[in-house]
Design an enzyme around this catalytic site. Sequence first.
Site, short mmCIF file in Angstrom:
data_model
loop_
_atom_site.label_atom_id
_atom_site.label_comp_id
_atom_site.label_asym_id
_atom_site.label_seq_id
_atom_site.Cartn_x
_atom_site.Cartn_y
_atom_site.Cartn_z
N TYR A 37 100.94 25.91 73.59
CA TYR A 37 99.33 26.00 73.75
C TYR A 37 98.96 26.61 72.25
O TYR A 37 99.42 27.77 71.90
CB TYR A 37 99.07 27.12 74.80
CG TYR A 37 99.44 26.78 76.20
CD1 TYR A 37 99.56 25.37 76.50
CD2 TYR A 37 99.47 27.62 77.04
CE1 TYR A 37 99.71 25.14 77.87
CE2 TYR A 37 99.63 27.14 78.60
CZ TYR A 37 99.75 26.23 78.95
OH TYR A 37 100.07 25.89 80.09
N PRO B 234 94.08 25.99 90.10
CA PRO B 234 93.52 26.08 91.27
C PRO B 234 91.63 25.94 91.25
O PRO B 234 91.08 25.69 92.58
CB PRO B 234 93.62 27.79 91.56
CG PRO B 234 93.67 28.17 89.98
CD PRO B 234 94.28 27.32 89.24
N LEU B 235 91.28 25.79 90.14
CA LEU B 235 89.63 25.58 89.74
C LEU B 235 89.62 24.04 89.56
O LEU B 235 88.68 23.82 89.25
CB LEU B 235 89.08 26.43 88.93
CG LEU B 235 89.34 27.78 89.25
CD1 LEU B 235 88.46 28.78 88.28
CD2 LEU B 235 88.44 27.95 90.75
N LYS C 4 80.02 23.68 88.28
CA LYS C 4 79.23 23.63 87.25
C LYS C 4 78.96 22.43 86.65
O LYS C 4 78.45 22.40 85.66
CB LYS C 4 79.66 24.76 86.21
CG LYS C 4 79.56 26.27 86.77
CD LYS C 4 80.16 27.12 85.88
CE LYS C 4 80.25 28.67 86.24
NZ LYS C 4 81.02 29.52 85.31
#
Length: 315
Positions: A57, A207-208, A216
């Site tokens: 990352y 999870p989203l 959104k």
Amino acid sequence: MNYRKFGKLNFDVSEVGFGAWAIGGDAWGPVEAATSIAAMEKALDLGVNFIDTADVYGSGHSETLVAKVIKGRRDQVVVSTKGGLMGHHRDPKREPVYDRPEKIIEACDASLRRLETDYIDVYFCHLWWDKYEETEAFIRAFEKLKQDGKVRAVGVSTENFDYIKHFNREGGIDTVQLDYSILNRSTEKEVLPYLQENGIAVVVRGPLRMGLLTGKFNLETTFPEGDVRKNWPNEQWFKDNLNKVERLRILEKANQTMGQAALRFVLSHPAVSVAIPGAKTPAQVADNVEASVRPLLSEEEYKLIDQFSPSPALI
């Protein structure tokens, strides 16, 4: 914040953690280091004690930011990081890179230096394809890393059931990190029951669904250069999932956002130890953490979800 046992291990984790991929700065659009640090500090202030990062990352940048936040309170935070993609990031042919335990140990040592700590609580193999040389090298390296006290728990980041069983054939993994959400319920049929039966801790990434389940996004949404989601609006699966999310808005309430409902869904599965939604701002963190103080999903809410996004276990 509610806390859960981490599989068979003797430590507790906040059921909502902090996913630190986005703060790496090279995959989710622009992000300021000061804002990233503020987001993590907000998470800890709200009771989050699980931070998940990886050496790849931001090519280590995420780990260096995590180091700044845990300094002085290392014993209060369960630090999770991953190794195995950094070399492949530079070798798109995906030839075996981590083919000897020594290479994995070197990668772990580099993460320890960036995190400015002498131990990692949870260390994952970040490879999700089954290359024999690398799988065996990770298994042997994990044994050595545990023996030397450099890591407390080890696991693999994948949803591939055969790979999980192969990796765990000697009973050596403590945890699995996998993609699970209302929009991706594939692990409900075999993987999650297996992990629960074997006492293996489950860390849920996505999870989203990388922001989709916040409600959104729409057909006019665009993403900046450098964001892994940039081409999503051109892809049919994105449009299909937008339709599902619109139908699932029935889960929204005066005291519950779409994102909180999505997190409650994940946390309602008994196999799950911690969900690690990504966040780039303190406000996003606060919204995520709020899901922990809500009751688990009701039977009625589950029926609504099954109607629009059914489990493969029910088909």
